[in-house]
Design a protein around this motif. Structure first.
Motif, mmCIF file in Angstrom:
data_model
loop_
_atom_site.group_PDB
_atom_site.id
_atom_site.type_symbol
_atom_site.label_atom_id
_atom_site.label_comp_id
_atom_site.label_asym_id
_atom_site.label_seq_id
_atom_site.Cartn_x
_atom_site.Cartn_y
_atom_site.Cartn_z
ATOM 1 N N ASP A 1 23.058 39.321 65.907
ATOM 2 C CA ASP A 1 23.630 39.859 64.677
ATOM 3 C C ASP A 1 24.813 38.988 64.259
ATOM 4 O OD1 ASP A 1 24.268 41.428 62.542
ATOM 5 O OD2 ASP A 1 25.226 43.003 63.729
ATOM 6 N N MET A 2 24.663 38.279 63.143
ATOM 7 C CA MET A 2 25.709 37.370 62.686
ATOM 8 C C MET A 2 26.907 38.111 62.094
ATOM 9 S SD MET A 2 24.757 34.569 63.604
ATOM 10 C CE MET A 2 24.932 32.998 62.869
ATOM 11 N N ALA A 3 26.778 39.378 61.816
ATOM 12 C CA ALA A 3 27.900 40.148 61.267
ATOM 13 C C ALA A 3 29.039 40.247 62.276
ATOM 14 C CB ALA A 3 27.439 41.538 60.858
ATOM 15 N N ASN A 4 28.713 40.125 63.558
ATOM 16 C CA ASN A 4 29.753 40.175 64.587
ATOM 17 C C ASN A 4 30.693 38.971 64.522
ATOM 18 O OD1 ASN A 4 28.690 42.539 65.573
ATOM 19 N ND2 ASN A 4 27.423 41.507 67.088
ATOM 20 N N LEU A 5 30.270 37.926 63.829
ATOM 21 C CA LEU A 5 31.081 36.714 63.746
ATOM 22 C C LEU A 5 32.108 36.762 62.619
ATOM 23 C CD1 LEU A 5 28.414 33.965 64.402
ATOM 24 C CD2 LEU A 5 30.116 34.843 65.971
ATOM 25 N N SER A 6 32.214 37.869 61.920
ATOM 26 C CA SER A 6 33.149 37.936 60.794
ATOM 27 C C SER A 6 34.595 37.784 61.253
ATOM 28 C CB SER A 6 32.972 39.235 60.019
ATOM 29 O OG SER A 6 33.295 40.337 60.833
ATOM 30 N N LYS A 7 34.934 38.386 62.377
ATOM 31 C CA LYS A 7 36.300 38.238 62.902
ATOM 32 C C LYS A 7 36.558 36.813 63.360
ATOM 33 C CE LYS A 7 36.578 43.034 64.249
ATOM 34 N NZ LYS A 7 36.563 43.993 65.329
#
Length: 99
Positions: A27-33
């Motif tokens: 899940d690439m959304a975890n890379l937002s931080k």
């Protein structure tokens, strides 16, 4: 060990410890931080370079901005090669901040 091999080992270890786990996430959304932190460090790095660069002193020593620009290393024969390299670097950097 010489300096080159130490640098290469440092690159390999940092790649295995930091980059590999980040690139294996589903899940690439975890890379937002991580992406936000990267942008903050980019801005910080630009500010540090802008504040600590001795451009005023070096311009005064070399006769001013006009003299420096007249003696610059811009060659017409290599302008398009340089633009290609800069365009590719810009595209790669821009795509890394999409997240």
């Amino acid at each position: 060990l010489d300096r080159t091999s130490v640098g290469r080992w440092g690159l390999v270890i940092s790649s295995l410890v930091i980059i590999l786990p980040l690139s294996m996430q589903r899940d690439m959304a975890n890379l937002s931080k991580t992406s936000t932190l990267s942008v903050i460090f980019d801005i910080l790095m630009v500010l540090i370079i802008a504040v600590s660069s001795p451009i005023k002193e070096s311009l005064e020593q070399n006769g001013g901005i006009i003299e420096v620009m007249q003696e610059s290393t811009i060659h017409i024969s290599t302008v398009f090669i340089g633009l290609g390299v800069l365009s590719f670097a810009f595209v790669c950097q821009d795509s890394s901040f999409i997240i």
